[in-house]
Design an enzyme around this catalytic site. Structure first.
Site, PDB file in Angstrom:
ATOM      1  N   PRO A  82       6.724   8.083  -2.676  1.00  0.00           N
ATOM      2  CA  PRO A  82       8.155   7.757  -2.691  1.00  0.00           C
ATOM      3  C   PRO A  82       8.769   7.468  -1.330  1.00  0.00           C
ATOM      4  O   PRO A  82       9.972   7.219  -1.247  1.00  0.00           O
ATOM      5  CB  PRO A  82       8.784   9.005  -3.316  1.00  0.00           C
ATOM      6  CG  PRO A  82       7.856  10.104  -2.962  1.00  0.00           C
ATOM      7  CD  PRO A  82       6.478   9.505  -2.986  1.00  0.00           C
ATOM      8  N   THR A 140       3.659   8.689  -7.912  1.00  0.00           N
ATOM      9  CA  THR A 140       4.608   7.735  -8.476  1.00  0.00           C
ATOM     10  C   THR A 140       6.044   8.211  -8.323  1.00  0.00           C
ATOM     11  O   THR A 140       6.364   9.386  -8.555  1.00  0.00           O
ATOM     12  CB  THR A 140       4.300   7.450  -9.951  1.00  0.00           C
ATOM     13  OG1 THR A 140       5.348   6.610 -10.472  1.00  0.00           O
ATOM     14  CG2 THR A 140       4.234   8.718 -10.786  1.00  0.00           C
ATOM     15  N   MET A 152      14.007   0.857 -11.043  1.00  0.00           N
ATOM     16  CA  MET A 152      14.671  -0.408 -10.660  1.00  0.00           C
ATOM     17  C   MET A 152      15.748  -0.792 -11.690  1.00  0.00           C
ATOM     18  O   MET A 152      15.861  -1.962 -12.057  1.00  0.00           O
ATOM     19  CB  MET A 152      13.629  -1.529 -10.528  1.00  0.00           C
ATOM     20  CG  MET A 152      12.495  -1.205  -9.570  1.00  0.00           C
ATOM     21  SD  MET A 152      11.099  -2.342  -9.690  1.00  0.00           S
ATOM     22  CE  MET A 152      10.400  -1.893 -11.294  1.00  0.00           C
ATOM     23  N   ALA A 187     -41.298  31.200  -6.696  1.00  0.00           N
ATOM     24  CA  ALA A 187     -40.221  31.116  -7.690  1.00  0.00           C
ATOM     25  C   ALA A 187     -39.023  30.417  -7.067  1.00  0.00           C
ATOM     26  O   ALA A 187     -38.892  30.346  -5.835  1.00  0.00           O
ATOM     27  CB  ALA A 187     -39.832  32.512  -8.183  1.00  0.00           C
ATOM     28  N   LYS A 225      10.565  -6.586  -0.984  1.00  0.00           N
ATOM     29  CA  LYS A 225      11.433  -7.165  -1.999  1.00  0.00           C
ATOM     30  C   LYS A 225      12.655  -6.282  -2.182  1.00  0.00           C
ATOM     31  O   LYS A 225      12.586  -5.065  -2.040  1.00  0.00           O
ATOM     32  CB  LYS A 225      10.696  -7.274  -3.339  1.00  0.00           C
ATOM     33  CG  LYS A 225       9.424  -8.107  -3.298  1.00  0.00           C
ATOM     34  CD  LYS A 225       8.694  -8.038  -4.623  1.00  0.00           C
ATOM     35  CE  LYS A 225       7.382  -8.822  -4.587  1.00  0.00           C
ATOM     36  NZ  LYS A 225       6.648  -8.737  -5.861  1.00  0.00           N
ATOM     37  N   GLY A 278       5.067   1.195  -2.256  1.00  0.00           N
ATOM     38  CA  GLY A 278       5.761   2.414  -2.606  1.00  0.00           C
ATOM     39  C   GLY A 278       5.264   2.907  -3.954  1.00  0.00           C
ATOM     40  O   GLY A 278       4.821   2.131  -4.793  1.00  0.00           O
ATOM     41  N   GLY A 279       5.313   4.226  -4.168  1.00  0.00           N
ATOM     42  CA  GLY A 279       4.903   4.773  -5.459  1.00  0.00           C
ATOM     43  C   GLY A 279       3.425   4.616  -5.706  1.00  0.00           C
ATOM     44  O   GLY A 279       2.593   4.850  -4.835  1.00  0.00           O
ATOM     45  N   ASP A 280       3.063   4.180  -6.915  1.00  0.00           N
ATOM     46  CA  ASP A 280       1.676   3.997  -7.322  1.00  0.00           C
ATOM     47  C   ASP A 280       1.449   2.535  -7.681  1.00  0.00           C
ATOM     48  O   ASP A 280       2.280   1.929  -8.370  1.00  0.00           O
ATOM     49  CB  ASP A 280       1.367   4.891  -8.530  1.00  0.00           C
ATOM     50  CG  ASP A 280      -0.085   4.796  -8.954  1.00  0.00           C
ATOM     51  OD1 ASP A 280      -0.855   5.685  -8.567  1.00  0.00           O
ATOM     52  OD2 ASP A 280      -0.448   3.832  -9.654  1.00  0.00           O
ATOM     53  N   ASP A 335       5.259  -3.219   1.508  1.00  0.00           N
ATOM     54  CA  ASP A 335       6.495  -3.327   0.743  1.00  0.00           C
ATOM     55  C   ASP A 335       7.634  -2.597   1.445  1.00  0.00           C
ATOM     56  O   ASP A 335       7.401  -1.704   2.268  1.00  0.00           O
ATOM     57  CB  ASP A 335       6.321  -2.719  -0.656  1.00  0.00           C
ATOM     58  CG  ASP A 335       5.726  -3.696  -1.648  1.00  0.00           C
ATOM     59  OD1 ASP A 335       5.638  -4.891  -1.317  1.00  0.00           O
ATOM     60  OD2 ASP A 335       5.344  -3.262  -2.748  1.00  0.00           O
TER      61      ASP A 335
END
Length: 419
Positions: free
Chosen positions: A177, A283, A330, A49, A222, A253-255, A200
Site C-alpha cells: 500500500p 493488497t 479506485m 544404522a 496513472k 502498488g498493492g498486488d 506506478d
C-alpha cells in the site's frame, strides 16, 4: 604472513557427480549428507544404522550398513567424519591425509584438513549467490553470522545486480500500500537486482532512492481518468528492455494480480519469449482498511470479502445479495453511483460504509457513514483518490483504529501518518 592461528584458504568445490564419503548415521551426518546432495555430490554413507533424517534421504544416496573402515577413503573426493567415536574419526582423517583427500572431522576441528563454513544462498535470476563465512569454531557466532548475512541479502542492501551480459527477464513486484517496510523481502531483493524499474504512482517510490544511480527508472504512473502511458505501451517497454538483456522490475502498488493488470503484463512477456516472475504484494484491498482499524472479515459480522473495481459499472443485484464485505478499489468518482445502485438492488440503507484515503501514508483519513449518506459525507469531506471503500457491517466496528489525531464531527477521523 600473520603468526599464530593458521590462515585458511577459502574455496567452493564443484562436487557434482563426485563421490563423497559420510561416515556415521546420526543427525550430524544427516545434515552433512543433505548439504552434499544439494550440491549434486554422489554421497556414500557408511554406518551400521541410520537416524530417521538420513533414512528420508535414502532414495538419493548410497548406504552401506556396516562399520566404516579407513579403506573406504580410497576413490572419494572428500570425507566427512561424524561417527561420534574419536578413535574411528581420527583413523579416517589419517587415511585421508595419506591419500591426499580433504577431510572434515565433525568431532575434532583441529584434526580436519577442511572445514564447512556457514552458508547463505539466494536465487538471483538464473544464478545463485552464495555467501559463506567461518566462525572460528564458535557455533553460536556461526548462527549469528548466518542470520546477519541473511538479513543483509534480503534487505536489498547487498549488491546483487549482475555486471555481465545475460538473458533479460521481467519481475512483477507488488509494492503493497505504499510504505517501504510493507514491501516483501523478495520484492526488495528483486529491486536490488534490477537494471530497469518501471514504476506506478502508488508504489513505494521512496525505495528508488536506495537503488544504484545508474538503474533506469521509467515512471508510468496513472491517475483516475488519466493514463499518460497506455497499458499496451507499458507492455512494450517491459518486453523491449528484457529483450535487450536487462532485468526489468515492474513495481506496482498493492498486488499485481489484484486489479493490477499483472496478468496482461505476464501474457505480453510470455508471448515475446521473455522470462517473467511475479512477486505478490500486500493488497491495498485488505491493508488499507486494516490501517484504519477496519477488518474486512470479523467473527459474527462477515465471513467473506469481495473485491470490486470501483471505476466500472457493477452487478449491483449480485453484490447486494452477498452477506459479506464489499471492498471497492479506485471508486471515489463512482461512489454516488455505487451507493445508489446497491440501494436500488435492495442493500439496506443502514449498511455501514468507510472510505479510507491515503492508507499507510501521510494524510491518511477515514470518512464513515451509511450507504444512504456516504456519498454526501464524502463530498462534504472532499474525499479524493487514492482511497478504498468498505461496505458492510465491519465498517461499523469501533475500537480497532489508532487513537485519532483529530476528530471532525462524528464520522471523519484523521489518523497519524504511519511513516
Amino acid at each position: 604472513m600473520r603468526e599464530g592461528a593458521p590462515v585458511h584458504y577459502p574455496l567452493h568445490l564443484d562436487l557434482r557427480g563426485r563421490r563423497v564419503l559420510v561416515a556415521g548415521g546420526g543427525p550430524v551426518a544427516a545434515r552433512r549428507a543433505r548439504d552434499l546432495l544439494e550440491a549434486g555430490a554422489d554421497v556414500l554413507v557408511v554406518a551400521p544404522a541410520l537416524c530417521e533424517d538420513l533414512r528420508d534421504l535414502l532414495p538419493h544416496l548410497t548406504w552401506e550398513a556396516r562399520e566404516v573402515d579407513p579403506a573406504d577413503v580410497a576413490d572419494v573426493w572428500l570425507v566427512h567424519t561424524a561417527t561420534g567415536d574419536a578413535v574411528v574419526d581420527a583413523a579416517l582423517a589419517a587415511a585421508a591425509q595419506a591419500l591426499h583427500v580433504w577431510c572434515v572431522s565433525a568431532g575434532d576441528a583441529a584434526a580436519s584438513s577442511a572445514w564447512t563454513p556457514v552458508v547463505v544462498r539466494r536465487d538471483v535470476g538464473d544464478a545463485t549467490v552464495t555467501v559463506s563465512a567461518t566462525a572460528g569454531g564458535d557455533p553460536r557466532r556461526a548462527t549469528s553470522l548466518r542470520e546477519a548475512l541473511s538479513r543483509w541479502l534480503d534487505s536489498g542492501a547487498a549488491p546483487l545486480r549482475r555486471h555481465r551480459a545475460g538473458r533479460g527477464r521481467v519481475t512483477l513486484v507488488g509494492g503493497g500500500p505504499g510504505e517501504v517496510d510493507l514491501l516483501t523481502l523478495r520484492g526488495r531483493r528483486r529491486l536490488a537486482e534490477a537494471d530497469v524499474v518501471v514504476v506506478d504512482r502508488l508504489a513505494p517510490t521512496s525505495v528508488l532512492a536506495e537503488l544504484d544511480p545508474d538503474v533506469v527508472v521509467v515512471d508510468v504512473g496513472k491517475t483516475p481518468d488519466h493514463h499518460p502511458v497506455p497499458q499496451e505501451e507499458i507492455n512494450r517497454i517491459l518486453v523491449e528492455h528484457a529483450l535487450a538483456g536487462r532485468h526489468v522490475v515492474r513495481l506496482k502498488g498493492g498486488d499485481p494480480y489484484v486489479l493490477g493488470r499483472g496478468g496482461e503484463e505476464v501474457l505480453a512477456c510470455r508471448a515475446a519469449g521473455v522470462d517473467v516472475e511475479v512477486v505478490p504484494g500486500v493488497t491495498s484491498a485488505f491493508a488499507v482498511p486494516a490501517a484504519a482499524g477496519v477488518p474486512v472479515t470479523h467473527r459474527g459480522l462477515s465471513r467473506s470479502v469481495t473485491v470490486v473495481s470501483g471505476h466500472e459499472d457493477v452487478d449491483a443485484a449480485a453484490l447486494a445479495a452477498l452477506d459479506g464485505t464489499l471492498v471497492f478499489l479506485m471508486g471515489v468518482t463512482m461512489l454516488p453511483r455505487i451507493a445508489a445502485v446497491l440501494l436500488a438492488a435492495g442493500k439496506a440503507a443502514t449498511t455501514p460504509v468507510a472510505v479510507v484515503e491515503n492508507g499507510w501514508r501521510a494524510g491518511q483519513r477515514t470518512t464513515r457513514g451509511t450507504l444512504a449518506d456516504i456519498a454526501v459525507r464524502a463530498a462534504e469531506a472532499g474525499v479524493r483518490n487514492p482511497a478504498v471503500i468498505v461496505v458492510g457491517a465491519v465498517a461499523g466496528v469501533e475500537g480497532l483504529a489508532d487513537l485519532p489525531e483529530e476528530v471532525t464531527g462524528a464520522t471523519q477521523v484523521a489518523y497519524r501518518p504511519h511513516s
